[in-house]
Design an enzyme around this catalytic site. Structure first.
Site, PDB file in Angstrom:
ATOM      1  N   ASN A  48       0.584 -61.422  26.744  1.00  0.00           N
ATOM      2  CA  ASN A  48      -0.325 -60.483  27.403  1.00  0.00           C
ATOM      3  C   ASN A  48      -1.785 -60.748  27.081  1.00  0.00           C
ATOM      4  O   ASN A  48      -2.681 -60.232  27.727  1.00  0.00           O
ATOM      5  CB  ASN A  48       0.041 -59.036  27.052  1.00  0.00           C
ATOM      6  CG  ASN A  48       1.159 -58.537  27.954  1.00  0.00           C
ATOM      7  OD1 ASN A  48       1.319 -59.021  29.079  1.00  0.00           O
ATOM      8  ND2 ASN A  48       1.945 -57.602  27.471  1.00  0.00           N
ATOM      9  N   HIS A  74       9.751 -58.424  21.011  1.00  0.00           N
ATOM     10  CA  HIS A  74       9.220 -58.090  22.332  1.00  0.00           C
ATOM     11  C   HIS A  74       9.945 -58.883  23.414  1.00  0.00           C
ATOM     12  O   HIS A  74       9.710 -60.072  23.592  1.00  0.00           O
ATOM     13  CB  HIS A  74       7.707 -58.370  22.370  1.00  0.00           C
ATOM     14  CG  HIS A  74       7.040 -57.954  23.633  1.00  0.00           C
ATOM     15  ND1 HIS A  74       6.002 -58.649  24.197  1.00  0.00           N
ATOM     16  CD2 HIS A  74       7.270 -56.903  24.472  1.00  0.00           C
ATOM     17  CE1 HIS A  74       5.621 -58.043  25.308  1.00  0.00           C
ATOM     18  NE2 HIS A  74       6.372 -56.990  25.491  1.00  0.00           N
TER      19      HIS A  74
HETATM   20  P1  NAI Z   1      11.473 -46.362  30.259  1.00  0.00           P
HETATM   21  O1  NAI Z   1      10.606 -45.207  30.566  1.00  0.00           O
HETATM   22  O2  NAI Z   1      12.248 -47.029  31.357  1.00  0.00           O
HETATM   23  O3  NAI Z   1      12.526 -45.920  29.128  1.00  0.00           O
HETATM   24  C1  NAI Z   1      12.191 -45.240  27.953  1.00  0.00           C
HETATM   25  C2  NAI Z   1      13.399 -44.434  27.529  1.00  0.00           C
HETATM   26  O4  NAI Z   1      13.153 -43.927  26.221  1.00  0.00           O
HETATM   27  C3  NAI Z   1      13.684 -43.245  28.421  1.00  0.00           C
HETATM   28  O5  NAI Z   1      15.033 -43.274  28.828  1.00  0.00           O
HETATM   29  C4  NAI Z   1      13.358 -42.048  27.541  1.00  0.00           C
HETATM   30  O6  NAI Z   1      14.208 -40.948  27.802  1.00  0.00           O
HETATM   31  C5  NAI Z   1      13.638 -42.607  26.172  1.00  0.00           C
HETATM   32  N1  NAI Z   1      12.931 -41.926  25.079  1.00  0.00           N
HETATM   33  C6  NAI Z   1      11.646 -41.512  25.054  1.00  0.00           C
HETATM   34  N2  NAI Z   1      11.342 -40.978  23.850  1.00  0.00           N
HETATM   35  C7  NAI Z   1      12.463 -41.102  23.095  1.00  0.00           C
HETATM   36  C8  NAI Z   1      12.777 -40.774  21.744  1.00  0.00           C
HETATM   37  N3  NAI Z   1      11.885 -40.196  20.938  1.00  0.00           N
HETATM   38  N4  NAI Z   1      14.020 -41.058  21.288  1.00  0.00           N
HETATM   39  C9  NAI Z   1      14.941 -41.625  22.096  1.00  0.00           C
HETATM   40  N5  NAI Z   1      14.699 -41.952  23.379  1.00  0.00           N
HETATM   41  C10 NAI Z   1      13.475 -41.688  23.871  1.00  0.00           C
HETATM   42  O7  NAI Z   1      10.538 -47.407  29.491  1.00  0.00           O
HETATM   43  P2  NAI Z   1      10.689 -49.009  29.390  1.00  0.00           P
HETATM   44  O8  NAI Z   1       9.981 -49.634  30.525  1.00  0.00           O
HETATM   45  O9  NAI Z   1      12.122 -49.345  29.157  1.00  0.00           O
HETATM   46  O10 NAI Z   1       9.820 -49.291  28.088  1.00  0.00           O
HETATM   47  C11 NAI Z   1      10.260 -48.987  26.801  1.00  0.00           C
HETATM   48  C12 NAI Z   1       9.475 -49.752  25.778  1.00  0.00           C
HETATM   49  O11 NAI Z   1       9.558 -51.147  26.062  1.00  0.00           O
HETATM   50  C13 NAI Z   1       7.988 -49.416  25.689  1.00  0.00           C
HETATM   51  O12 NAI Z   1       7.598 -49.536  24.358  1.00  0.00           O
HETATM   52  C14 NAI Z   1       7.347 -50.519  26.536  1.00  0.00           C
HETATM   53  O13 NAI Z   1       6.028 -50.784  26.168  1.00  0.00           O
HETATM   54  C15 NAI Z   1       8.235 -51.696  26.182  1.00  0.00           C
HETATM   55  N6  NAI Z   1       8.285 -52.773  27.161  1.00  0.00           N
HETATM   56  C16 NAI Z   1       8.356 -52.514  28.495  1.00  0.00           C
HETATM   57  C17 NAI Z   1       8.417 -53.567  29.399  1.00  0.00           C
HETATM   58  C18 NAI Z   1       8.529 -53.298  30.874  1.00  0.00           C
HETATM   59  O14 NAI Z   1       8.277 -54.239  31.653  1.00  0.00           O
HETATM   60  N7  NAI Z   1       8.900 -52.113  31.297  1.00  0.00           N
HETATM   61  C19 NAI Z   1       8.393 -54.976  28.962  1.00  0.00           C
HETATM   62  C20 NAI Z   1       8.406 -55.130  27.519  1.00  0.00           C
HETATM   63  C21 NAI Z   1       8.308 -54.065  26.674  1.00  0.00           C
END
Ligand code: NAI
Length: 505
Positions: free
Chosen positions: A194, A144
């Site tokens: 968290n 994480h």
């Molecule tokens: P985001 O929405 O910016 O990016 C997600 C990406 O995954 C998108 O580009 C989407 O097209 C792609 N995607 C979705 N389903 C897919 C699949 N089946 N196969 C391949 N690509 C796919 O989201 P973000 O913010 O980067 O978050 C991603 C993960 O990281 C989540 O699990 C979130 O909980 C976790 N996370 C987020 C944080 C944040 O501050 N944004 C901090 C720490 C963890």
């Protein structure tokens, strides 16, 4: 346990905010990295974005042009998931949805070698349930990262029920080799950060709801006395109330409605109104152009104060005394129970009781309670609260004394534990339960809170400094005042006090 070899191919799935950052970190560390996203062109775009980010570092002289070129050369977009077959470590950072993530892991299990490690960057899903249903659940682990991944040092290494310690140790060493500060944690709701951070928001929200003071004053106290970078209102405005409220609700639900994690109605109101914070232009504060930023409310006093009497040991508040002496205040010492007298006023560090109740219990007149400061020798502001029968004159004398030490003084309504003390006591209490329940070690919990959310001090080390009996007393008084299980002290805190020990012995 050693870090993964640099020749190990790292596949990052999801080229959004987190995936792109993680890919950058792994490539900068020296791994060949393949970046995959179901959105056509997203991976290539993300790599262009990384190249631009690295270009800025080159311009600032923080990175050599060669290192930039080498990093970018190690990054490869993978349009088809089949291209990830040779990966030794897959880190998924796709949409936060259990079914979608499970589907992806099943697909990967059919594609990748039996040795390939599957790491998830999930913030809120259980690593145990992500792994369930795979032929080899023991290859699944949480990694994480915090946003933005290239800048934030913390990585929580999250072990599910099936994760062997050797795998957690290996990814811990790998995160270290990538220049990060890893901590070990068990797959429990909120992991470390968290979960342990919840009271930081919750106590300020509660103080606001109960009319302790306004947002600007409470924020200023957490910054100027508590040493936090931001107060809870400015921070949740920055995070976004939709996101912060959703995390609180999910942790609350995951702990079966434990009142420790109860969400706040006033935050829900903001979400319902669409006042999501900076991103919507309005949250607790108004970010419209020309909108005035409210200022913290302060007391001023013209009382003349030249001396004070210190009775007994003031504990952490002792650091205030040299400041008073340096300002020319004469300090007389005598035996007693940790009180500071000036004129008619009696000052004492809060112990979690209402000022009026303590005044009555202890038979003290003109009682003025002061809040906790991270460091009384450096704080620029301090909260006070007065008992109902404290005269204005006595309050003015107390304020004048604190002003002589260079402190700004903000008065709160008579609520138990003031602002910083109750926040820190509750953070330490949550950290204590996390240690008790095997979620993380005291050292890792403190490190996580410093590196993950920039706390000025780990909450457990901070509690050690205050003195665990004082922290326990504060929580017991809060619990008695509110009659709520929310403030129940952790068994570990009680045990350490009974054993005369600390979190960090
Ligand atoms: P985001 O929405 O910016 O990016 C997600 C990406 O995954 C998108 O580009 C989407 O097209 C792609 N995607 C979705 N389903 C897919 C699949 N089946 N196969 C391949 N690509 C796919 O989201 P973000 O913010 O980067 O978050 C991603 C993960 O990281 C989540 O699990 C979130 O909980 C976790 N996370 C987020 C944080 C944040 O501050 N944004 C901090 C720490 C963890």
């Amino acid at each position: 346990m050693s870090a993964l070899n640099l020749s190990t191919v790292v596949a990052v799935i999801g080229a959004g905010a987190m995936g792109a950052g993680i890919a950058q970190v792994a490539a900068q560390a020296g791994h060949p990295v393949k970046l995959h996203d179901t959105r056509p062109g997203a991976a290539a775009q993300a790599i262009d974005g990384i190249d631009r980010q690295l270009g800025k570092l080159v311009e600032k002289g923080k990175l050599s042009a060669e290192a930039r070129a080498a990093t970018v050369a190690r990054l490869q977009p993978a349009d088809a998931i089949e291209a990830l077959a040779d990966a030794g470590l897959v880190i998924e950072a796709i949409v936060e949805n259990l079914d979608v993530k499970r589907g992806l892991l099943r697909q990967l299990e059919a594609l990748c070698s039996a040795e390939c490690i599957f790491a998830s960057n999930t913030s809120s899903l259980s690593i145990t349930s992500l792994a369930a249903g795979l032929a080899h659940p023991e290859r699944v682990i949480g990694m994480h990262f915090f946003n933005p991944a290239p800048l934030m040092a913390l990585v929580e290494i999250v072990s599910g029920l099936a994760t062997p310690r050797a795998l957690a140790d290996s990814l811990y060493a790998t995160a270290r080799a990538w220049g990060k500060q890893p901590v070990h944690t068990a797959s429990t709701p909120g992991f470390i950060v968290n979960r342990v951070a919840r009271p930081f928001y919750a106590e300020s929200l509660r103080l606001l709801q109960e009319g302790a003071a306004d947002c600007a004053t409470l924020d200023a106290l957490l910054r100027d006395a508590g040493g936090f970078r931001m107060g809870a209102f400015e921070l949740t405005d920055l995070i976004g109330h939709d996101v912060n409220y959703a995390v609180t609700c999910s942790v609350f639900a995951a702990y079966y409605g434990d009142f420790r994690f109860q969400p706040s109605l006033i935050q829900k109101e903001l979400v319902d109104a669409g006042r999501l914070g900076r991103k919507s232009g309005h949250g607790f504060y108004n970010y419209a152009e020309g909108a005035e930023r409210p200022q913290p409310v302060e007391l001023s006093s013209n009382a003349s104060v030249d001396s004070c009497v210190v009775e007994g040991d003031l504990g952490v508040v002792e650091a205030l005394i040299p400041r008073l002496q340096a300002a020319g205040v004469q300090v007389v010492r005598r035996d007693g129970s940790g009180l500071l007298r000036v004129g008619d006023a009696v000052l004492a560090l809060s112990d979690g009781r209402l000022a009026s109740q303590r005044a009555q219990d202890d038979g003290v007149r003109n009682l003025v309670l002061i809040d906790l400061a991270l460091d009384y020798s450096k704080a620029s502001r301090l909260a006070i609260t007065c008992a109902a029968d404290t005269s204005d004159g006595a309050r003015d004398q107390a304020v004048a004394l604190l002003q002589r030490a260079g402190l700004k003084v903000s008065q709160l309504a008579d609520l138990p534990g003031l602002a910083v003390l109750r926040t820190v006591a509750m953070l330490a209490n949550e950290g204590a339960d996390a240690v008790l329940q095997g979620v993380g070690s005291a050292a890792d919990i403190d490190l996580a809170m410093r590196a993950g959310v920039n706390y000025p001090q780990g909450p457990l080390a901070w509690a050690d400094t205050i003195g665990l009996p004082g922290v326990l007393r504060t929580l017991e008084h809060l619990q008695a005042s509110y009659g709520e299980s929310r403030y129940r002290p952790s068994l570990l805190l009680r045990r350490l006090v009974a054993e005369g020990r600390h979190f960090h012995d």
